[in-house]
Design a protein around this motif. Structure first.
Motif, PDB file in Angstrom:
ATOM      1  N   TYR A 313       0.827  -1.201   0.000  1.00  0.00           N
ATOM      2  CA  TYR A 313       0.000   0.000   0.000  1.00  0.00           C
ATOM      3  C   TYR A 313       0.866   1.257   0.000  1.00  0.00           C
ATOM      4  O   TYR A 313       0.504   2.266  -0.615  1.00  0.00           O
ATOM      5  CB  TYR A 313      -0.922  -0.009   1.221  1.00  0.00           C
ATOM      6  N   ARG A 314       2.006   1.192   0.645  1.00  0.00           N
ATOM      7  CA  ARG A 314       2.903   2.352   0.679  1.00  0.00           C
ATOM      8  C   ARG A 314       3.395   2.701  -0.730  1.00  0.00           C
ATOM      9  O   ARG A 314       3.419   3.879  -1.114  1.00  0.00           O
ATOM     10  CB  ARG A 314       4.091   2.056   1.605  1.00  0.00           C
ATOM     11  N   GLU A 315       3.784   1.668  -1.485  1.00  0.00           N
ATOM     12  CA  GLU A 315       4.210   1.911  -2.868  1.00  0.00           C
ATOM     13  C   GLU A 315       3.055   2.485  -3.693  1.00  0.00           C
ATOM     14  O   GLU A 315       3.244   3.405  -4.513  1.00  0.00           O
ATOM     15  CB  GLU A 315       4.668   0.601  -3.516  1.00  0.00           C
ATOM     16  N   HIS A 316       1.869   1.956  -3.432  1.00  0.00           N
ATOM     17  CA  HIS A 316       0.703   2.407  -4.191  1.00  0.00           C
ATOM     18  C   HIS A 316       0.391   3.870  -3.904  1.00  0.00           C
ATOM     19  O   HIS A 316       0.029   4.628  -4.825  1.00  0.00           O
ATOM     20  CB  HIS A 316      -0.506   1.537  -3.833  1.00  0.00           C
ATOM     21  N   LEU A 317       0.526   4.295  -2.640  1.00  0.00           N
ATOM     22  CA  LEU A 317       0.244   5.689  -2.298  1.00  0.00           C
ATOM     23  C   LEU A 317       1.162   6.645  -3.050  1.00  0.00           C
ATOM     24  O   LEU A 317       0.739   7.717  -3.495  1.00  0.00           O
ATOM     25  CB  LEU A 317       0.400   5.900  -0.789  1.00  0.00           C
ATOM     26  N   ILE A 318       2.405   6.252  -3.217  1.00  0.00           N
ATOM     27  CA  ILE A 318       3.351   7.095  -3.955  1.00  0.00           C
ATOM     28  C   ILE A 318       2.885   7.249  -5.412  1.00  0.00           C
ATOM     29  O   ILE A 318       2.862   8.350  -5.962  1.00  0.00           O
ATOM     30  CB  ILE A 318       4.768   6.487  -3.904  1.00  0.00           C
ATOM     31  N   ASN A 319       2.494   6.131  -6.014  1.00  0.00           N
ATOM     32  CA  ASN A 319       2.025   6.164  -7.399  1.00  0.00           C
ATOM     33  C   ASN A 319       0.728   6.957  -7.530  1.00  0.00           C
ATOM     34  O   ASN A 319       0.544   7.731  -8.479  1.00  0.00           O
ATOM     35  CB  ASN A 319       1.812   4.744  -7.915  1.00  0.00           C
ATOM     36  N   ALA A 320      -0.176   6.745  -6.554  1.00  0.00           N
ATOM     37  CA  ALA A 320      -1.476   7.409  -6.601  1.00  0.00           C
ATOM     38  C   ALA A 320      -1.340   8.919  -6.457  1.00  0.00           C
ATOM     39  O   ALA A 320      -2.038   9.682  -7.148  1.00  0.00           O
ATOM     40  CB  ALA A 320      -2.385   6.847  -5.511  1.00  0.00           C
ATOM     41  N   ARG A 321      -0.441   9.358  -5.584  1.00  0.00           N
ATOM     42  CA  ARG A 321      -0.256  10.804  -5.386  1.00  0.00           C
ATOM     43  C   ARG A 321       0.318  11.462  -6.640  1.00  0.00           C
ATOM     44  O   ARG A 321      -0.039  12.593  -6.975  1.00  0.00           O
ATOM     45  CB  ARG A 321       0.643  11.055  -4.179  1.00  0.00           C
ATOM     46  N   LYS A 322       1.189  10.756  -7.346  1.00  0.00           N
ATOM     47  CA  LYS A 322       1.726  11.291  -8.603  1.00  0.00           C
ATOM     48  C   LYS A 322       0.596  11.502  -9.616  1.00  0.00           C
ATOM     49  O   LYS A 322       0.530  12.534 -10.287  1.00  0.00           O
ATOM     50  CB  LYS A 322       2.761  10.321  -9.186  1.00  0.00           C
ATOM     51  N   PHE A 323      -0.298  10.527  -9.685  1.00  0.00           N
ATOM     52  CA  PHE A 323      -1.388  10.628 -10.648  1.00  0.00           C
ATOM     53  C   PHE A 323      -2.378  11.716 -10.244  1.00  0.00           C
ATOM     54  O   PHE A 323      -2.886  12.464 -11.091  1.00  0.00           O
ATOM     55  CB  PHE A 323      -2.103   9.281 -10.771  1.00  0.00           C
ATOM     56  N   GLN A 324      -2.641  11.832  -8.942  1.00  0.00           N
ATOM     57  CA  GLN A 324      -3.569  12.868  -8.473  1.00  0.00           C
ATOM     58  C   GLN A 324      -3.020  14.263  -8.760  1.00  0.00           C
ATOM     59  O   GLN A 324      -3.763  15.177  -9.145  1.00  0.00           O
ATOM     60  CB  GLN A 324      -3.824  12.685  -6.977  1.00  0.00           C
ATOM     61  N   ARG A 325      -1.702  14.441  -8.594  1.00  0.00           N
ATOM     62  CA  ARG A 325      -1.086  15.735  -8.928  1.00  0.00           C
ATOM     63  C   ARG A 325      -1.215  16.027 -10.421  1.00  0.00           C
ATOM     64  O   ARG A 325      -1.478  17.154 -10.831  1.00  0.00           O
ATOM     65  CB  ARG A 325       0.384  15.745  -8.509  1.00  0.00           C
ATOM     66  N   ALA A 326      -1.052  14.986 -11.225  1.00  0.00           N
ATOM     67  CA  ALA A 326      -1.173  15.159 -12.672  1.00  0.00           C
ATOM     68  C   ALA A 326      -2.600  15.564 -13.050  1.00  0.00           C
ATOM     69  O   ALA A 326      -2.807  16.432 -13.909  1.00  0.00           O
ATOM     70  CB  ALA A 326      -0.782  13.871 -13.391  1.00  0.00           C
ATOM     71  N   LEU A 327      -3.587  14.961 -12.373  1.00  0.00           N
ATOM     72  CA  LEU A 327      -4.977  15.333 -12.619  1.00  0.00           C
ATOM     73  C   LEU A 327      -5.227  16.788 -12.228  1.00  0.00           C
ATOM     74  O   LEU A 327      -5.902  17.534 -12.952  1.00  0.00           O
ATOM     75  CB  LEU A 327      -5.921  14.412 -11.839  1.00  0.00           C
TER      76      LEU A 327
END
Length: 334
Positions: A313-327
């Motif tokens: 989940y920690r790895e996923h949060l890093i990926n998810a935050r990158k995508f949310q910033r892009a959005l």
């Protein structure tokens, strides 16, 4: 005798011309000619004249009546060849030996969306097919529930007759469905602990997540891992389906509270049925899913259409935050 001989020769020559001289599609290409169900001989005559198919309608009509075609009109779609004679054309139309059409369909979010593209290949109108597609009793007669009926339609190219009835089309789709789900595919599904309907449902989710076929098997593997560990799928496309707004590009936390069996954030396991028309490629991606240890994935922040996968989940949060910033940078808030 001389007069009689001349008249007989003239009549024979005219008879030969009427029967055997090219009279169809002069200086034109081969084409399909449609005769609608219920059409009369007069309707056929008018269509041949209006569409410029025959040069001499009178001679065609003479041959047609000699062959009793005026009383034996058969609906269908017929391939008329350039420079056919009246006799060849009448024999073809009289035989009812129509040319099949290639029926193709591929994309639909809901079953009712199939009515228009499917009916475009046939003589019937879309409303007659739509009424069957949306009928609970019709779905039940083929062994499906209303929410799983869409699974019966395997996107492909099929040869069928233009004069097929809506019910004949459904019968054909059922026979193709049964042929597709052969023993090998059923065995693969069973080894995964899934039924064919559940495979179709999962395939519809995978295909809603990605249009990249080279990663579809990996995404399917993530969902298989989650199902095996009793982890909610948390698939955004199922929530979009539940919302009924397919323009949504960003799922919000408030959406995740929606009480719907298609809300895979709220309810564990697969939703009741497919959220779109599953394709052969999507079904095969599930049946041949990639075995790995990923539990999470989210879209990459480069909007390439590909996804970043994570085991924790920690790895996923890093990926998810990158995508949310892009959005946010693209001002995509919904």
């Amino acid at each position: 005798m001389i007069v009689f001989t001349i008249m007989l020769s003239s009549f024979a020559f005219y008879g030969y011309q009427v029967l055997f001289t090219p009279n169809v599609l002069p200086e034109k290409e081969d084409r399909l000619f449609a005769i609608a169900p219920g059409a009369s001989f007069k309707d056929v005559q008018n269509a041949l004249y209006d569409q410029g198919i025959v040069t001499d309608l009178v001679s065609f009509s003479v041959v047609a009546k000699l062959k009793d075609y005026d009383r034996l009109v058969k609906p269908g779609l017929y391939q008329l060849r350039k420079d056919m004679s009246n006799l060849e054309a009448v024999n073809l139309l009289r035989s009812g030996n129509q040319t099949p059409v290639k029926v193709t369909f591929s994309v639909a979010r809901q079953l009712k969306e199939l009515a228009v593209p499917l009916s475009s290949f046939f003589a019937f109108d879309s409303t007659s097919l739509a009424s069957l597609l949306m009928s609970d009793s019709i779905a039940s007669s083929y062994g499906f529930e209303p929410h799983t009926f869409i699974s019966m339609f395997i996107p492909n190219t099929y040869e069928m007759y233009w004069t097929s009835s809506p019910r004949q089309v459904l019968d054909r789709m059922k026979s193709e469905y049964d042929r597709f789900w052969n023993d090998e595919r059923k065995q693969k599904a069973s080894s995964m602990g899934l039924t064919p309907l559940e495979v179709s449902t999962l395939a519809s989710i995978v295909e809603s997540e990605t249009n990249k076929l080279d990663e579809a098997g990996r995404i399917a593997g993530v969902y298989i891992n989650r199902l095996k560990r009793s982890i909610p799928l948390q698939a955004d496309p199922t929530l979009v389906f539940a919302l009924g707004d397919f323009t949504v590009r960003r799922v919000l936390d408030k959406d995740k509270r929606l009480d719907s069996p298609y809300n895979t954030y709220k309810y564990e396991g697969l939703p009741p049925g497919p959220i779109r028309l599953p394709t052969i490629a999507g079904i095969n991606a599930v049946l041949n899913y990639e075995s790995h240890k990923y539990i999470y994935f989210c879209a990459k922040d480069d909007f390439s259409g590909y996804h970043a996968f994570a085991r924790t989940y920690r790895e996923h949060l890093i990926n998810a935050r990158k995508f949310q910033r892009a959005l946010n940078n693209e001002r995509i808030f919904r």
